[in-house]
Design an enzyme around this catalytic site. Structure first.
Site, PDB file in Angstrom:
ATOM      1  N   HIS A 199      25.108-102.463 -11.467  1.00 50.22           N
ATOM      2  CA  HIS A 199      25.413-103.654 -12.068  1.00 50.22           C
ATOM      3  C   HIS A 199      25.450-103.426 -13.636  1.00 50.22           C
ATOM      4  O   HIS A 199      26.184-103.999 -14.420  1.00 50.22           O
ATOM      5  CB  HIS A 199      24.800-104.955 -11.637  1.00 50.22           C
ATOM      6  CG  HIS A 199      23.500-105.166 -12.284  1.00 50.22           C
ATOM      7  ND1 HIS A 199      22.129-104.635 -11.656  1.00 50.22           N
ATOM      8  CD2 HIS A 199      23.121-105.905 -13.231  1.00 50.22           C
ATOM      9  CE1 HIS A 199      21.180-105.019 -12.844  1.00 50.22           C
ATOM     10  NE2 HIS A 199      21.671-105.853 -13.462  1.00 50.22           N
ATOM     11  N   GLU A 243      11.608-105.199 -19.661  1.00 56.72           N
ATOM     12  CA  GLU A 243      11.820-106.459 -19.311  1.00 56.72           C
ATOM     13  C   GLU A 243      10.437-107.306 -19.416  1.00 56.72           C
ATOM     14  O   GLU A 243       9.222-106.671 -19.373  1.00 56.72           O
ATOM     15  CB  GLU A 243      12.018-106.265 -17.621  1.00 56.72           C
ATOM     16  CG  GLU A 243      13.505-105.798 -17.511  1.00 56.72           C
ATOM     17  CD  GLU A 243      13.533-105.671 -15.797  1.00 56.72           C
ATOM     18  OE1 GLU A 243      14.607-106.577 -15.460  1.00 56.72           O
ATOM     19  OE2 GLU A 243      12.918-104.983 -14.961  1.00 56.72           O
ATOM     20  N   ASP A 284      13.567 -97.783  -8.827  1.00 54.17           N
ATOM     21  CA  ASP A 284      14.228 -99.397  -9.008  1.00 54.17           C
ATOM     22  C   ASP A 284      15.105 -99.146 -10.395  1.00 54.17           C
ATOM     23  O   ASP A 284      16.140 -99.837 -10.257  1.00 54.17           O
ATOM     24  CB  ASP A 284      13.033-100.164  -9.178  1.00 54.17           C
ATOM     25  CG  ASP A 284      13.912-101.691  -9.464  1.00 54.17           C
ATOM     26  OD1 ASP A 284      14.704-102.084  -8.752  1.00 54.17           O
ATOM     27  OD2 ASP A 284      13.255-102.399 -10.282  1.00 54.17           O
ATOM     28  N   HIS A 335      20.107 -97.251 -13.232  1.00 51.70           N
ATOM     29  CA  HIS A 335      20.738 -97.890 -14.410  1.00 51.70           C
ATOM     30  C   HIS A 335      20.441 -97.098 -15.565  1.00 51.70           C
ATOM     31  O   HIS A 335      21.176 -96.504 -16.358  1.00 51.70           O
ATOM     32  CB  HIS A 335      19.971 -99.120 -14.629  1.00 51.70           C
ATOM     33  CG  HIS A 335      20.167-100.209 -13.610  1.00 51.70           C
ATOM     34  ND1 HIS A 335      21.132-100.446 -12.855  1.00 51.70           N
ATOM     35  CD2 HIS A 335      19.064-100.956 -13.095  1.00 51.70           C
ATOM     36  CE1 HIS A 335      20.724-101.100 -11.847  1.00 51.70           C
ATOM     37  NE2 HIS A 335      19.663-101.808 -12.122  1.00 51.70           N
TER      38      HIS A 335
END
Ligand code: BG6
Length: 480
Positions: free
Chosen positions: A176, A214, A233, A238
């Site tokens: 994404h 994050e 992850d 990403h």
């Protein structure tokens, strides 16, 4: 986003009443419907194991959308709900695909999209179920969500299963991050401006930092996260995709294969680690109890109720790309949960000027190009400027700032809007090709295979200090 209306389609979502669908997929469809891009005569079909019927699902969907979308317009929420049909299904039971077959046979839409919003352990059953009812043809598309395997072997197994039923041109593997506006802008920044290209190489760039911080913890995904950790992850997908966009050569033309070929070359050029290198080139950490803003938060081990877990919630890596453009330029990749604040940023740090000619000799800061991906999206070019006033040259670093909101207003479609529309239209540019995923797992293995015995450092949630090292932001860490 263009408002060109698109032809009718069947959008079939397995696991369509789950978290991802309600948080991301349906809100994206709502916005595209509201923007007049999709027509009410398209179908959305949700399949899930939960006991409910279409009317009940429509009510649930409306409530969820009204809750999740700020200032949602009830008219469009209702229209989207009316486009949606719910089918209860036992995914592993081939007979349960009959109702789907009936619905799909009742309309003539030739564009069938199968979105697998389920654990990947179900991908094989779903594909076999669709195949058994002859629902897969050459126009079908399949959308896969991460995680695509937990290592190279499991990725290959999963991929082989999918490839039994679909050809590569039909497969849309979502990362994404590639759908984010600011991430897509990296290509425009690099390849639509002459200026940056002149300095975009080892002669002029000292080092590059890619940070995804994050403040959230692992939330409700403890089993998944404890098996994966920050490296698998976040870095495997990403951060590596961001690195590819920063480091790749310009494709000769913007199409899916050209772009992905260039990214693949970067992935193949990543220097693999030996057991010795990895000690010097990586840090892994795990958060302990702490405070985010005013809120006290648990340690990772409390969050997952897994005392003794050695899973990393922070990882920092020094990476080299072995090609002529980048040889010798370190790329620092960092990502962590429970950092003091959420931000994703790429910083291009240029080399210092060769000689300070100013009589004061006060230090000259280097030029930096800061690409803030989220939040407060902006691009900043830090440069030295003379402080006005008589009496010699005093100078300081100031920034030329391109702020997205003041340049473009608040028009920030969510990544899923762009990605879903690309699937419907059949544009694979922003999706990962199988060889890219394979190459990133191959490189990740040089870390996991050599990481045993590497110390897991602890950091307090809400801080960026990990044992004796300052991790975010800052250059101290770059010394590793
Ligand atoms: C997901 C990870 O892929 O990306 C999550 O699994 C992470 O752990 C998320 O929180 C971050 O995405 P974003 O868009 O909020 O930066």
């Amino acid at each position: 986003m263009t408002n060109r209306k698109i032809n009718n389609f069947n959008f079939v979502i397995f696991g369509g009443d789950g978290d991802l669908a309600l948080k991301k997929i349906f809100p994206a469809l709502y916005h595209r419907l509201k923007d007049n891009q999709i027509q009410d005569s398209s179908n959305i079909i949700v399949l899930s194991k939960n006991e409910k019927d279409t009317d009940q699902f429509r009510i649930q969907l409306k409530l969820e959308l009204l809750k999740r979308i700020p200032e949602a317009d009830e008219k469009y929420v209702t229209r989207l709900a009316l486009m949606t049909t719910y089918i209860k299904i036992e995914i592993s039971n081939p007979n349960d695909y009959e109702s789907l077959r009936l619905i799909l046979s009742q309309n003539n839409h030739s564009n069938n999209i199968f979105y697998y919003s389920t654990p990947s352990s179900l991908f094989g059953y779903i594909s076999a179920g669709l195949f058994g009812k002859k629902l897969i043809d050459q126009n079908s598309k399949v959308v896969l969500e991460k995680p695509l395997g937990s290592d190279l072997k499991s990725f290959e197994e999963l991929n082989t299963t999918i490839r039994k039923y679909f050809k590569e041109y039909q497969i849309y593997r979502i990362d994404h991050y590639l759908g984010k506006e600011t991430v897509q802008n990296i290509m425009v920044l690099r390849f639509a401006n002459y200026l940056f290209e002149l300095a975009w190489n080892r002669q002029h760039i000292d080092y590059v930092e890619i940070t995804v911080a994050e403040s959230i913890g692992v939330e409700s995904r403890k089993d998944y996260y404890d098996k994966y950790g920050a490296l698998k992850d976040m870095v495997q997908n990403h951060l590596l995709q961001l690195l590819c966009l920063v480091a790749m050569e310009a494709p000769s033309e913007l199409n899916a294969d050209n772009v992905r070929n260039e990214k693949l070359k970067v992935l193949h050029a990543l220097q693999k680690y030996s057991a010795d290198d990895i000690k010097k080139a990586s840090v892994k950490g795990q958060y302990t109890r702490g405070k985010i803003g005013d809120a006290h938060v648990n340690s990772y081990q409390e969050d997952i109720e897994g005392y003794g877990s050695a899973t990393e919630t922070f990882v920092a890596l020094r990476v080299f790309i072995q090609n002529w453009r980048w040889a010798g330029v370190p790329f620092y990749l960092r990502t962590g949960k429970r950092m003091p604040e959420r931000y994703s940023e790429i910083v291009i740090n240029f080399k210092p000027v060769p000689q300070n000619i100013f009589p004061e000799k006060s230090p000259l800061d280097r030029n930096k190009l800061v690409i803030r991906l989220q939040p407060d999206e902006h691009i900043e070019l830090e440069q030295m400027a003379k402080i006005p006033g008589p009496g010699g040259y005093r100078y300081k670093s100031i920034s030329l700032d391109m702020d997205y909101k003041s340049s473009f207003g608040n028009q920030f479609p969510d990544a899923y809007e762009r990605l879903i529309m690309d699937v419907i239209r059949g544009n694979q540019t922003l999706f990962m090709r199988e060889d890219e995923v394979r190459a990133s797992w191959e490189w990740i293995h040089s870390i996991i295979d050599n990481w045993q015995g590497q110390e897991l450092k602890l950091y307090q949630a809400g801080t960026q200090t990990l044992s004796d090292e300052v991790l975010l932001p800052g250059h101290e860490w770059n010394k590793i």
